[in-house]
Design a protein around this motif. Structure first.
Motif, PDB file in Angstrom:
ATOM      1  N   GLY A 245      -4.292   1.376 -16.380  1.00 31.15           N
ATOM      2  CA  GLY A 245      -4.304   0.947 -17.783  1.00 31.15           C
ATOM      3  C   GLY A 245      -3.881   2.019 -18.835  1.00 31.15           C
ATOM      4  O   GLY A 245      -2.968   1.483 -19.534  1.00 31.15           O
TER       5      GLY A 245
ATOM      6  N   ARG B  42      -0.398   1.492 -21.210  1.00 31.08           N
ATOM      7  CA  ARG B  42      -0.544   1.571 -22.655  1.00 31.08           C
ATOM      8  C   ARG B  42       0.451   2.657 -22.983  1.00 31.08           C
ATOM      9  O   ARG B  42       0.922   2.440 -24.188  1.00 31.08           O
ATOM     10  CB  ARG B  42      -1.881   1.658 -23.120  1.00 31.08           C
ATOM     11  CG  ARG B  42      -2.961   0.654 -22.906  1.00 31.08           C
ATOM     12  CD  ARG B  42      -4.242   0.877 -23.493  1.00 31.08           C
ATOM     13  NE  ARG B  42      -4.841   1.626 -22.647  1.00 31.08           N
ATOM     14  CZ  ARG B  42      -5.750   1.144 -21.661  1.00 31.08           C
ATOM     15  NH1 ARG B  42      -5.783  -0.320 -21.192  1.00 31.08           N
ATOM     16  NH2 ARG B  42      -6.369   1.853 -20.834  1.00 31.08           N
TER      17      ARG B  42
ATOM     18  N   TYR C  43       1.691  -9.386 -20.569  1.00 28.64           N
ATOM     19  CA  TYR C  43       0.596  -9.496 -20.067  1.00 28.64           C
ATOM     20  C   TYR C  43      -0.693  -8.879 -20.316  1.00 28.64           C
ATOM     21  O   TYR C  43      -1.851  -9.180 -20.255  1.00 28.64           O
ATOM     22  CB  TYR C  43       1.028  -9.053 -18.402  1.00 28.64           C
ATOM     23  CG  TYR C  43       2.186  -9.843 -17.905  1.00 28.64           C
ATOM     24  CD1 TYR C  43       2.015 -11.167 -17.291  1.00 28.64           C
ATOM     25  CD2 TYR C  43       3.507  -9.199 -18.038  1.00 28.64           C
ATOM     26  CE1 TYR C  43       2.883 -11.842 -16.843  1.00 28.64           C
ATOM     27  CE2 TYR C  43       4.601  -9.957 -17.424  1.00 28.64           C
ATOM     28  CZ  TYR C  43       4.192 -11.221 -16.643  1.00 28.64           C
ATOM     29  OH  TYR C  43       5.352 -11.882 -16.414  1.00 28.64           O
ATOM     30  N   VAL C  44      -0.539  -7.672 -20.713  1.00 27.99           N
ATOM     31  CA  VAL C  44      -1.403  -6.819 -21.103  1.00 27.99           C
ATOM     32  C   VAL C  44      -2.245  -7.445 -22.101  1.00 27.99           C
ATOM     33  O   VAL C  44      -3.691  -7.474 -22.297  1.00 27.99           O
ATOM     34  CB  VAL C  44      -1.316  -5.277 -21.492  1.00 27.99           C
ATOM     35  CG1 VAL C  44      -2.392  -4.487 -21.814  1.00 27.99           C
ATOM     36  CG2 VAL C  44      -0.553  -4.470 -20.265  1.00 27.99           C
TER      37      VAL C  44
ATOM     38  N   MET D 148       4.154  -3.057 -11.070  1.00 29.92           N
ATOM     39  CA  MET D 148       2.848  -2.148 -10.781  1.00 29.92           C
ATOM     40  C   MET D 148       3.144  -1.303  -9.704  1.00 29.92           C
ATOM     41  O   MET D 148       3.038  -0.062  -9.734  1.00 29.92           O
ATOM     42  CB  MET D 148       1.638  -2.924 -10.666  1.00 29.92           C
ATOM     43  CG  MET D 148       0.867  -3.736 -11.880  1.00 29.92           C
ATOM     44  SD  MET D 148       0.917  -2.878 -13.140  1.00 29.92           S
ATOM     45  CE  MET D 148      -0.134  -1.583 -12.752  1.00 29.92           C
TER      46      MET D 148
ATOM     47  N   ARG E 208      -5.089  -4.249  -7.951  1.00 28.58           N
ATOM     48  CA  ARG E 208      -6.110  -5.244  -8.656  1.00 28.58           C
ATOM     49  C   ARG E 208      -5.869  -6.459  -7.773  1.00 28.58           C
ATOM     50  O   ARG E 208      -6.643  -7.416  -8.091  1.00 28.58           O
ATOM     51  CB  ARG E 208      -5.735  -5.286 -10.070  1.00 28.58           C
ATOM     52  CG  ARG E 208      -6.708  -4.489 -10.918  1.00 28.58           C
ATOM     53  CD  ARG E 208      -6.195  -4.523 -12.302  1.00 28.58           C
ATOM     54  NE  ARG E 208      -7.094  -4.622 -13.195  1.00 28.58           N
ATOM     55  CZ  ARG E 208      -7.173  -3.432 -14.135  1.00 28.58           C
ATOM     56  NH1 ARG E 208      -6.802  -2.355 -13.752  1.00 28.58           N
ATOM     57  NH2 ARG E 208      -8.274  -3.758 -15.260  1.00 28.58           N
TER      58      ARG E 208
ATOM     59  N   ARG F 220      -8.556  -0.678 -28.982  1.00 27.04           N
ATOM     60  CA  ARG F 220      -7.716  -1.358 -27.797  1.00 27.04           C
ATOM     61  C   ARG F 220      -7.717  -2.906 -28.176  1.00 27.04           C
ATOM     62  O   ARG F 220      -8.659  -3.727 -28.303  1.00 27.04           O
ATOM     63  CB  ARG F 220      -8.388  -1.253 -26.606  1.00 27.04           C
ATOM     64  CG  ARG F 220      -7.855  -0.062 -25.592  1.00 27.04           C
ATOM     65  CD  ARG F 220      -8.524  -0.038 -24.366  1.00 27.04           C
ATOM     66  NE  ARG F 220      -8.068  -0.794 -23.478  1.00 27.04           N
ATOM     67  CZ  ARG F 220      -8.511  -1.107 -22.180  1.00 27.04           C
ATOM     68  NH1 ARG F 220      -8.993  -0.010 -21.574  1.00 27.04           N
ATOM     69  NH2 ARG F 220      -8.259  -2.149 -21.489  1.00 27.04           N
TER      70      ARG F 220
ATOM     71  N   ASP G 132      -6.959  -5.346 -26.506  1.00 25.97           N
ATOM     72  CA  ASP G 132      -7.479  -6.422 -25.596  1.00 25.97           C
ATOM     73  C   ASP G 132      -8.945  -6.158 -25.407  1.00 25.97           C
ATOM     74  O   ASP G 132      -9.800  -6.818 -24.329  1.00 25.97           O
ATOM     75  CB  ASP G 132      -6.815  -5.999 -23.977  1.00 25.97           C
ATOM     76  CG  ASP G 132      -6.951  -4.787 -23.427  1.00 25.97           C
ATOM     77  OD1 ASP G 132      -7.338  -3.912 -24.119  1.00 25.97           O
ATOM     78  OD2 ASP G 132      -6.781  -4.579 -22.341  1.00 25.97           O
TER      79      ASP G 132
ATOM     80  N   ARG H 231     -10.005 -11.380 -18.809  1.00 29.79           N
ATOM     81  CA  ARG H 231     -10.102 -10.322 -17.922  1.00 29.79           C
ATOM     82  C   ARG H 231     -11.306 -10.292 -16.739  1.00 29.79           C
ATOM     83  O   ARG H 231     -10.981  -9.898 -15.829  1.00 29.79           O
ATOM     84  CB  ARG H 231      -9.967  -8.936 -18.854  1.00 29.79           C
ATOM     85  CG  ARG H 231      -8.790  -8.662 -19.606  1.00 29.79           C
ATOM     86  CD  ARG H 231      -9.076  -7.844 -20.657  1.00 29.79           C
ATOM     87  NE  ARG H 231      -9.248  -6.477 -20.262  1.00 29.79           N
ATOM     88  CZ  ARG H 231      -9.998  -5.659 -21.185  1.00 29.79           C
ATOM     89  NH1 ARG H 231     -10.295  -6.051 -22.398  1.00 29.79           N
ATOM     90  NH2 ARG H 231     -10.255  -4.395 -20.731  1.00 29.79           N
TER      91      ARG H 231
HETATM   92  P1  AMP Z   1      -7.538  -1.308 -17.721  1.00 27.64           P
HETATM   93  O1  AMP Z   1      -7.182  -0.151 -18.740  1.00 27.64           O
HETATM   94  O2  AMP Z   1      -7.663  -1.073 -16.397  1.00 27.64           O
HETATM   95  O3  AMP Z   1      -8.574  -2.254 -18.156  1.00 27.64           O
HETATM   96  O4  AMP Z   1      -6.173  -2.110 -17.846  1.00 27.64           O
HETATM   97  C1  AMP Z   1      -5.737  -3.042 -18.932  1.00 27.64           C
HETATM   98  C2  AMP Z   1      -4.646  -3.884 -18.504  1.00 27.64           C
HETATM   99  O5  AMP Z   1      -3.424  -3.527 -17.865  1.00 27.64           O
HETATM  100  C3  AMP Z   1      -5.264  -5.037 -17.504  1.00 27.64           C
HETATM  101  O6  AMP Z   1      -5.929  -6.039 -18.434  1.00 27.64           O
HETATM  102  C4  AMP Z   1      -3.651  -5.349 -17.158  1.00 27.64           C
HETATM  103  O7  AMP Z   1      -2.903  -6.404 -18.079  1.00 27.64           O
HETATM  104  C5  AMP Z   1      -3.130  -4.277 -16.979  1.00 27.64           C
HETATM  105  N1  AMP Z   1      -3.083  -3.682 -15.621  1.00 27.64           N
HETATM  106  C6  AMP Z   1      -3.859  -2.482 -15.327  1.00 27.64           C
HETATM  107  N2  AMP Z   1      -3.804  -2.225 -14.108  1.00 27.64           N
HETATM  108  C7  AMP Z   1      -3.080  -3.229 -13.600  1.00 27.64           C
HETATM  109  C8  AMP Z   1      -2.876  -3.538 -12.137  1.00 27.64           C
HETATM  110  N3  AMP Z   1      -3.272  -2.950 -11.153  1.00 27.64           N
HETATM  111  N4  AMP Z   1      -2.167  -4.781 -11.822  1.00 27.64           N
HETATM  112  C9  AMP Z   1      -1.910  -5.586 -12.820  1.00 27.64           C
HETATM  113  N5  AMP Z   1      -2.232  -5.164 -14.391  1.00 27.64           N
HETATM  114  C10 AMP Z   1      -2.948  -4.031 -14.296  1.00 27.64           C
END
Ligand code: AMP
Length: 191
Positions: free
Chosen positions: A32, A36, A52-53, A64, A88, A132, A134, A144
């Motif tokens: 993540g 970012r 996507y994010v 990824m 994931r 953030r 999201d 999510r």
């Molecule tokens: P996180 O900070 O881990 O909550 O990730 C934030 C966002 O990044 C997620 O909601 C996805 O959109 C994307 N993301 C992070 N890791 C992955 C992954 N392994 N596969 C796909 N999308 C990912």
């Protein structure tokens, strides 16, 4: 030490990942955070991943793997990794295993931070002020959580079958979760 962290958004993977990485003197790789950073810096990966994010969807598996593969090998060469947020999906887990096996850098342990959805919702809303986008949108938070249940939860059986899964209750305060996590890893013989 090579560890994978699994858990719904808000379960404390980032916080506990930083503690674990320091404990084992290995690199903390948060996909993540990497995404970012790519988005902020306007890289090609960031440009492709951003939509996507923003929607709370998963970034496609091939992108990824492209972003994560080399970083995992580099970290493993320096002693190990704490992989936070990857894999994931089952496809990512299988691809990562095939990729890591020849170099003998597959995970030694997988820690699952279990958290009820209601607690996750409260935590994500509370940290939305940290900036953030999201975390700031209720619909994105719901998506999510749904994505976690549909696409990431099946990984629990994948790792349980490999005998490297430990489950930690992520509800208590962080220091308590840290103790439980280290205890659980000891019981697996990974500490
Ligand atoms: P996180 O900070 O881990 O909550 O990730 C934030 C966002 O990044 C997620 O909601 C996805 O959109 C994307 N993301 C992070 N890791 C992955 C992954 N392994 N596969 C796909 N999308 C990912």
């Amino acid at each position: 030490m090579k560890v994978v962290l699994l858990g719904p958004p808000g379960s404390g993977k980032g916080t506990q990942g930083a503690v674990l990485a320091e404990h084992f003197h290995v690199r903390h790789l948060s996909t993540g955070d990497l995404l970012r950073r790519n988005i902020t810096e306007g890289t090609e990966i960031g440009r492709l991943a951003a939509p996507y994010v923003e929607r709370g969807e998963l970034v496609p598996d091939d992108l990824m793997m492209q972003m994560t593969g080399a970083a995992v090998l580099d970290a493993a060469a320096e002693g190990g990794y704490v992989l936070d947020g990857f894999p994931r999906t089952l496809a990512q887990a299988e691809a990562a295993y095939e990729f890591a096996k020849p170099a003998d850098v597959t995970a030694d342990a997988v820690v699952y931070f279990a958290l009820p959805d209601d607690v996750a919702r409260e935590r994500l809303s509370a940290r939305a002020s940290a900036g953030r986008s999201d975390d700031a949108d209720g619909d994105v938070i719901e998506r999510r959580l749904q994505v976690f249940h549909e696409q990431t939860e099946p990984l629990l059986d994948f790792y349980r079958n490999r005998g490297i899964l430990v489950t930690v209750d992520a509800t208590p305060p962080p220091a308590q979760v840290t103790r439980a996590m280290l205890d659980a890893m000891r019981s697996l013989g990974s500490d």
